[in-house]
Scaffold this motif. Structure first.
Motif, PDB file in Angstrom:
ATOM      1  N   ASN A   1      51.437  37.940  48.025  1.00  0.00           N
ATOM      2  CA  ASN A   1      52.145  39.214  47.938  1.00  0.00           C
ATOM      3  C   ASN A   1      52.794  39.410  46.573  1.00  0.00           C
ATOM      4  N   GLN A   2      53.223  38.314  45.968  1.00  0.00           N
ATOM      5  CA  GLN A   2      53.824  38.381  44.626  1.00  0.00           C
ATOM      6  C   GLN A   2      52.798  38.772  43.571  1.00  0.00           C
ATOM      7  N   HIS A   3      51.526  38.483  43.857  1.00  0.00           N
ATOM      8  CA  HIS A   3      50.450  38.784  42.906  1.00  0.00           C
ATOM      9  C   HIS A   3      49.492  39.838  43.466  1.00  0.00           C
ATOM     10  N   ARG A   4      49.988  40.632  44.396  1.00  0.00           N
ATOM     11  CA  ARG A   4      49.129  41.597  45.101  1.00  0.00           C
ATOM     12  C   ARG A   4      48.358  42.507  44.147  1.00  0.00           C
TER      13      ARG A   4
ATOM     14  N   THR B   1      41.357  39.929  51.975  1.00  0.00           N
ATOM     15  CA  THR B   1      41.018  40.908  50.942  1.00  0.00           C
ATOM     16  C   THR B   1      41.364  42.318  51.397  1.00  0.00           C
ATOM     17  N   ILE B   2      41.072  42.625  52.655  1.00  0.00           N
ATOM     18  CA  ILE B   2      41.423  43.948  53.209  1.00  0.00           C
ATOM     19  C   ILE B   2      42.933  44.151  53.128  1.00  0.00           C
ATOM     20  N   TRP B   3      43.704  43.121  53.516  1.00  0.00           N
ATOM     21  CA  TRP B   3      45.162  43.204  53.500  1.00  0.00           C
ATOM     22  C   TRP B   3      45.680  43.406  52.073  1.00  0.00           C
ATOM     23  N   ILE B   4      45.130  42.656  51.134  1.00  0.00           N
ATOM     24  CA  ILE B   4      45.556  42.738  49.732  1.00  0.00           C
ATOM     25  C   ILE B   4      45.313  44.132  49.167  1.00  0.00           C
TER      26      ILE B   4
ATOM     27  N   LEU C   1      45.656  40.525  42.285  1.00  0.00           N
ATOM     28  CA  LEU C   1      44.592  40.104  43.196  1.00  0.00           C
ATOM     29  C   LEU C   1      43.729  41.282  43.642  1.00  0.00           C
ATOM     30  N   ALA C   2      44.356  42.427  43.857  1.00  0.00           N
ATOM     31  CA  ALA C   2      43.601  43.600  44.318  1.00  0.00           C
ATOM     32  C   ALA C   2      42.498  43.976  43.337  1.00  0.00           C
ATOM     33  N   VAL C   3      42.799  43.884  42.035  1.00  0.00           N
ATOM     34  CA  VAL C   3      41.767  44.245  41.050  1.00  0.00           C
ATOM     35  C   VAL C   3      40.829  43.075  40.740  1.00  0.00           C
ATOM     36  N   LEU C   4      41.366  41.858  40.755  1.00  0.00           N
ATOM     37  CA  LEU C   4      40.516  40.690  40.475  1.00  0.00           C
ATOM     38  C   LEU C   4      39.443  40.527  41.543  1.00  0.00           C
ATOM     39  N   LEU C   5      39.757  40.929  42.772  1.00  0.00           N
ATOM     40  CA  LEU C   5      38.802  40.806  43.877  1.00  0.00           C
ATOM     41  C   LEU C   5      37.980  42.080  44.081  1.00  0.00           C
ATOM     42  N   SER C   6      38.210  43.074  43.228  1.00  0.00           N
ATOM     43  CA  SER C   6      37.457  44.329  43.328  1.00  0.00           C
ATOM     44  C   SER C   6      36.172  44.239  42.501  1.00  0.00           C
ATOM     45  N   LYS C   7      35.375  45.291  42.554  1.00  0.00           N
ATOM     46  CA  LYS C   7      34.109  45.309  41.814  1.00  0.00           C
ATOM     47  C   LYS C   7      34.330  45.271  40.305  1.00  0.00           C
TER      48      LYS C   7
END
Length: 202
Positions: free
Chosen positions: A106-109, A169-172, A112-118
């Protein structure tokens, strides 16, 4: 030794510049010029802290992974013995572990959201996958347990780790994610039920 506040502030600005850029374009197309414009720093200042954009990306990822590792190491100290799959303590241990990990995530949300995106780093997902796989192996060893399944262990592992990663990933990436305690309970429940139990027939 305490880090210089100015150094921390500058590196944070550079890191956030990359995260902002990844909202709009793939990492391959991001340039150092893009980053120094967004961060509002000089080219020299960028290279004082990072060799190139790949070094910047690697350091962001390393920090996140290291913090998750540290959280898990602390969690191992708190684990209570479990005697079987049906032992209520297994549920408690699992939920407590998820709460620790999710607090770090959550601190790095945003990152992480962009790092795990396309637009992010496809290899980063593999690193997280390996981290979870290693943790499961470690946890099984701590419990003196092993995978008991009618299918090969590598497939069983893919089912377990893959579904866990998909849920996280969905949660992030959710705009309005569930609170950590609620999502921890959901993740724990998802580990304790079989896929067919999710189905309801009329």
């Amino acid at each position: 030794m305490k880090q210089d506040f100015r150094v921390v502030k500058t590196t944070r600005r550079i890191q956030m510049a990359l995260i902002k850029m990844l909202l709009h374009k793939p990492f391959e197309k991001v340039t150092v010029i893009d980053l120094i414009k967004i961060a509002k720093i000089s080219r020299r200042s960028f290279y004082v802290h990072y060799t190139d954009k790949y070094d910047l990306l690697a350091k962001i990822e390393q920090q996140i992974i290291q913090e998750i590792h540290s959280s898990l190491a602390e969690d191992h100290q708190q684990l209570k013995p479990v005697t079987s799959f049906k032992d209520p303590q297994l549920f408690k241990n699992t939920e407590a572990t998820f709460q620790r990990i999710l607090s770090v995530i959550n601190q790095h949300r945003q990152s992480l959201a962009v790092l795990l995106s396309k637009n992010g780093d496809y290899q980063f997902k593999s690193k997280i996958y390996k981290l979870i796989t290693d943790e499961i192996s470690h946890r099984l060893s701590d419990y003196g347990a092993k995978i008991n399944t009618g299918i090969p262990s590598d497939y069983a592992q893919a089912i377990f780790v893959g579904s866990l990663m998909d849920l996280m990933t969905i949660w992030i990436q959710k705009k309005s994610p569930e609170p950590i305690p609620q999502f921890s309970a959901l993740l724990t429940k998802s580990r304790m039920i079989a896929p067919l139990e999710l189905l309801k027939f009329n």
